[in-house]
Enzyme design. Structure first.
Site, mmCIF file in Angstrom:
data_model
loop_
_atom_site.group_PDB
_atom_site.id
_atom_site.type_symbol
_atom_site.label_atom_id
_atom_site.label_comp_id
_atom_site.label_asym_id
_atom_site.label_seq_id
_atom_site.Cartn_x
_atom_site.Cartn_y
_atom_site.Cartn_z
ATOM 1 N N GLY A 1 28.229 30.627 31.722
ATOM 2 C CA GLY A 1 29.447 29.863 31.549
ATOM 3 C C GLY A 1 30.676 30.557 32.094
ATOM 4 O O GLY A 1 31.753 29.970 32.128
ATOM 5 N N GLN A 2 30.512 31.820 32.532
ATOM 6 C CA GLN A 2 31.671 32.579 33.001
ATOM 7 C C GLN A 2 31.997 32.318 34.454
ATOM 8 O O GLN A 2 33.015 32.808 34.953
ATOM 9 C CB GLN A 2 31.436 34.083 32.766
ATOM 10 N N SER B 1 30.021 33.122 37.200
ATOM 11 C CA SER B 1 29.621 34.214 38.091
ATOM 12 C C SER B 1 28.968 33.701 39.366
ATOM 13 O O SER B 1 29.139 34.303 40.435
ATOM 14 C CB SER B 1 28.677 35.172 37.355
ATOM 15 N N THR C 1 31.526 41.391 37.780
ATOM 16 C CA THR C 1 32.392 41.233 38.945
ATOM 17 C C THR C 1 32.520 42.546 39.707
ATOM 18 O O THR C 1 32.499 42.565 40.939
ATOM 19 C CB THR C 1 33.784 40.737 38.505
ATOM 20 N N ALA D 1 38.760 43.813 42.893
ATOM 21 C CA ALA D 1 38.575 43.098 41.623
ATOM 22 C C ALA D 1 38.000 43.990 40.527
ATOM 23 O O ALA D 1 37.287 44.953 40.779
ATOM 24 C CB ALA D 1 37.654 41.902 41.850
ATOM 25 N N LYS D 2 38.331 43.633 39.275
ATOM 26 C CA LYS D 2 37.745 44.226 38.082
ATOM 27 C C LYS D 2 37.242 43.080 37.201
ATOM 28 O O LYS D 2 37.571 41.921 37.423
ATOM 29 C CB LYS D 2 38.785 45.022 37.284
ATOM 30 N N GLY D 3 36.508 43.426 36.152
ATOM 31 C CA GLY D 3 36.043 42.414 35.215
ATOM 32 C C GLY D 3 37.143 41.981 34.270
ATOM 33 O O GLY D 3 38.055 42.748 33.952
ATOM 34 N N GLY E 1 36.193 39.314 31.614
ATOM 35 C CA GLY E 1 35.597 38.403 30.625
ATOM 36 C C GLY E 1 35.987 38.695 29.191
ATOM 37 O O GLY E 1 35.940 37.814 28.345
ATOM 38 N N GLU E 2 36.368 39.935 28.908
ATOM 39 C CA GLU E 2 36.723 40.310 27.536
ATOM 40 C C GLU E 2 38.211 40.593 27.355
ATOM 41 O O GLU E 2 38.688 40.735 26.226
ATOM 42 C CB GLU E 2 35.931 41.562 27.143
#
Length: 788
Positions: A499-500, A502, A543, A736-738, A740-741
């Site tokens: 759902g993110q 990716s 990512t 880029a970095k992640g 999601g949190e």
């Protein structure tokens, strides 16, 4: 068998710059038309349904298990106990950190809801009814439920023996404290604490607690396993970590990895609940015992007993000078890991070393303890332990600022850790957006403007907070990019789209490198027989880690295409460019990838296969100091601003405005990044205001959506704004970095800070329920509110 995403349109025009484009999700049409694949919908001929008999007590020895009545029930195919598992797998214990969890309970149960036996039947309802006929006799033992009490007890020991798993490099040297419930402890010592505290004009000490909550993905945890015609295992599972599942199941069976195939599809949410082994080892063992396909899908109630988020107690002591400079911080954290460690030791270390916060402090002492209790196991949940720590240090930041008469924003500005300065671990901060996130938060909140605090029974307040998180390391990702014989493109990677978005982001990276449209890239979903290794989809790592592997694979394919064109045209490779699905030469000629392959093989044939592997640099912490020159490949920074109303008659909090700011390095897809930030913030809002597992002697008394409330549309803020901050990372794919949190990190203290701003009371434990707020108001008024 692999799930693929069909391209929506052919390449017809030149297109560059796919990174940074708000591409619509590749799977959108499949999801809205109901064609997207989920393992939960999988049906296999001859399949048996499994239903689990679970422990009714929190801590006990198993005296007797009688399955005779259940076996005699018409329609029941088999009933399996721990003793049956032992005959197939002599050492049936698993786990990512410790091999402490049995596939089915053996001799002892350690929490209410632990699997003790399984009933198998072709009709799921028959299997369910038959579980009531299994009789289990227990000899009860002393239980322990609170993490701090459990760390001290010498009588209620949950595990007599604990064996490190040794699977992951960072968890190989775990040393549990013998004859205690402390599974793992991490200590960091940086600077002269005594001297630093002597410099302080004020010392503040507070204890904060976060409650146990649940992930609650709407697609249940589900696994289907079967024995193939060659005697191998095919496991189809809603998993965030198919590569780990294959490794762990193969280890349990004593098989080589190539005898175990693990396949997944879209996940209907994960949030950490579907990491590592959950049902896979049990269902695989059942399939081998009965030699028929077996399916096990948990009910919503069963999910509460399978995996949770750590409750945590944090005691934080901070020394501050009169002008607001933090000079010393001593922080102790106890993590309630429940009955089995799962990934709790990694949470204890990886999150534990960030407990001093995003601040530049002369001396820091951190102690972090993973503790067993007789509650359901705790593992990773969006934020990986960081929200529990930010809850403590950002709540205390406001307490200190108010005590010193400082503006909370100015207090943070004065102490903020910036690029070029060493983190408490000793790692030099680089490419981190702490300053940028805080300033964007101040701008969005219009912090310097006057604020109306309301009157009468409705009072208004506002608050801010900022948090920092380190990416998990060391981890590995591998990707393949395949240019097929006609020049079309496929991407093979193990990142699970739950759902993110990716799939879309990875396709954009490939397309940008190869001069394609993102919509032209087919993404092949994780299948360990087809897609290469990936550590897991967790901790906002994909990512950065998989994104780098995908970029490298695409660059490898591009290099081969350029060399092929150079060999066919005589132009040097460095003079060639890729665009619109092919290669252009300096004289203006253009060759599609398919034409280059056809020229090479004399017909439509062959492949260009690009391979990329990514393994970031990492240095293990010093065992004496807990410090490291390279503790993480990148840092995530998130800030939250809240405006809210508090009804002083009911204690109800109404968030009227929510501002979420996150540093993503470079937004591969700005639309997806914004939705990730807002989604994480709303999830944390539920944990902050009302979610919480309620236990009675280890029994969860609110294990259903009827009693356990998650945020609904009416709970969302009237205004929600998201700001993306881009501080490109040198080693990130396109910077880029992640993220999601990131949106979850700092919401809880921002709300608590706003509540104090509104009504002048401080809450030290989540959730901030109306009862808890009313109780604090009464205490402020000197009124004692007796417990019922």
């Amino acid at each position: 068998m692999s799930q693929v995403l069909e391209p929506s349109r052919p390449v017809t025009e030149e297109k560059t710059g796919q990174v940074g484009r708000a591409v619509k999700r590749l799977e959108s049409q499949a999801k809205v038309t109901g064609r997207a694949e989920y393992i939960h919908n999988l049906e296999v001929p001859g399949m048996l349904h499994a239903k689990v008999v679970r422990s009714t007590v929190a801590h006990a020895r198993i005296v007797r298990v009688d399955v005779s009545a259940a076996k005699a029930m018409p329609g029941v195919y088999e009933v399996v106990t721990g003793q049956d598992i032992l005959r197939l797998i002599p050492d049936p214990y698993y786990g990512p950190a410790f091999h402490d969890q049995p596939i089915l309970a053996i001799d002892k149960v350690r929490h209410v809801g632990e699997p003790v036996a399984v009933v198998l039947a072709a009709d799921v309802h028959i299997a369910d009814r038959a579980t009531d006929l299994v009789e289990v006799e227990y000899e009860e033992l002393e239980p322990v439920f609170h993490e701090v009490e459990s760390a001290k007890t010498t009588t209620a020991i949950v595990h007599d023996v604990i064996r490190p798993a040794g699977t992951f490099a960072d968890l190989k040297s775990l040393k549990p404290r013998e004859k205690t419930n402390v599974a793992m402890e991490y200590h960091l010592r940086n600077g002269d604490m005594e001297a630093a505290f002597q410099k302080a004009d004020h010392v503040f000490e507070h204890t904060f607690r976060s409650q146990q909550v649940n992930h609650l993905p709407l697609e249940p945890i589900v696994t289907v396993a079967r024995v193939t015609d060659t005697g191998n295992l095919l496991i189809e599972t809603a998993s965030q970590s198919p590569s780990f599942v294959r490794i762990e199941v193969a280890r349990l069976m004593g098989w080589p990895e190539n005898k175990v195939r693990v396949r997944t599809a879209f996940l209907g949410g994960g949030f950490g609940a579907k990491l590592y082994i959950k049902l896979e080892a049990l269902v695989a063992a059942l399939a081998l015992i009965v030699q028929r396909p077996v399916r096990l899908s948990l009910t919503m109630e069963e999910q509460f007993y399978t995996i949770t988020r750590h409750a945590a107690t944090v005691t934080i002591r901070t020394g501050v000078t009169n002008d607001g400079k933090i000079v010393a911080r001593d922080c102790k954290t106890w993590w309630n890991g429940g009955a089995y460690a799962d990934i709790g030791p990694r949470v204890t270390q990886k999150s534990g070393f960030t407990a001093a916060g995003p601040y530049d402090i002369e001396a820091v002492s951190l102690d972090s303890y993973a503790v067993y209790t007789n509650l359901p196991p705790a593992g990773a949940l969006r934020g990986f332990g960081i929200p529990q720590l930010v809850w403590a240090y950002e709540s205390q930041a406001d307490i200190i600022a108010r005590a010193l008469g400082m503006d909370p924003l100015e207090f943070r500005r004065k102490n903020l850790l910036r690029n070029g300065r060493p983190h408490a671990t000793g790692t030099i901060m680089t490419d981190v957006g702490t300053h940028e996130v805080l300033e964007e938060l101040a701008r969005k909140m219009n912090w310097d403007a006057d604020f109306d605090h309301g009157s009468g029974t409705i009072r208004r307040g506002r608050g801010i907070a900022i948090g920092i998180k380190a990416a998990v390391s060391p981890t590995t990702s591998v990707a393949f990019v395949n240019l097929y014989s006609d020049g079309s493109c496929g991407l093979y990677c193990g990142t699970v789209d739950m759902g993110q978005g990716s799939d879309t982001a990875m396709a954009q990276i490939v397309a940008d490198v190869l001069g394609l449209h993102a919509e032209d890239v087919r993404v092949i979903h994780p299948d360990t027989d087809v897609t290469p290794y990936d550590m897991a989809t967790l901790g906002s790592r994909s990512t950065f880690h998989m994104g780098n592997a995908v970029r490298l694979a695409a660059e490898d394919a591009r290099r081969q295409a350029l060399e092929l064109c150079a060999a066919q045209t005589g132009h040097p490779p460095e003079t060639l460019t890729v665009k619109a699905g092919g290669v252009q030469t300096p004289d203006g000629s253009f060759y599609t990838y398919g034409e280059l392959l056809a020229n090479r093989f004399g017909m439509q044939a062959g492949n260009i296969l690009g391979v990329g592997s990514y393994f970031p640099s990492y240095k293990k912490p010093d065992p004496q100091t807990g410090m490291s020159e390279q503790i993480t490949p990148f840092w995530m920074v998130g800030g939250t601003g809240v405006e809210l109303e508090v009804d002083t008659e009911t204690g109800k909090v109404n968030i009227t405005r929510l501002v979420t700011v996150g540093d993503c390095g470079k937004a591969i897809n700005p639309g997806i990044v914004k939705r990730q930030l807002s989604g994480a913030a709303f999830m944390q809002m539920g944990f902050t205001l009302f979610e919480g597992m309620v236990f009675d002697e280890g029994q969860v008394v609110n294990a259903s959506f009827a009693d356990y409330k998650i945020p609904g549309f009416w709970d969302l803020p009237e205004t929600s704004e998201v700001s993306i901050v881009e501080v490109p990372h040198t080693n990130g794919p396109f910077g880029a970095k992640g993220t999601g949190e990131t949106g979850s990190l700092s919401l809880s203290p921002a709300v608590a800070n706003a509540v104090e701003d509104a009504i002048g009371v401080r809450i030290y434990e989540t959730p901030l329920t109306p009862e808890r707020i009313l109780r604090a108001l009464k205490e402020k008024q000197g009124i004692v509110w007796e417990e019922e």
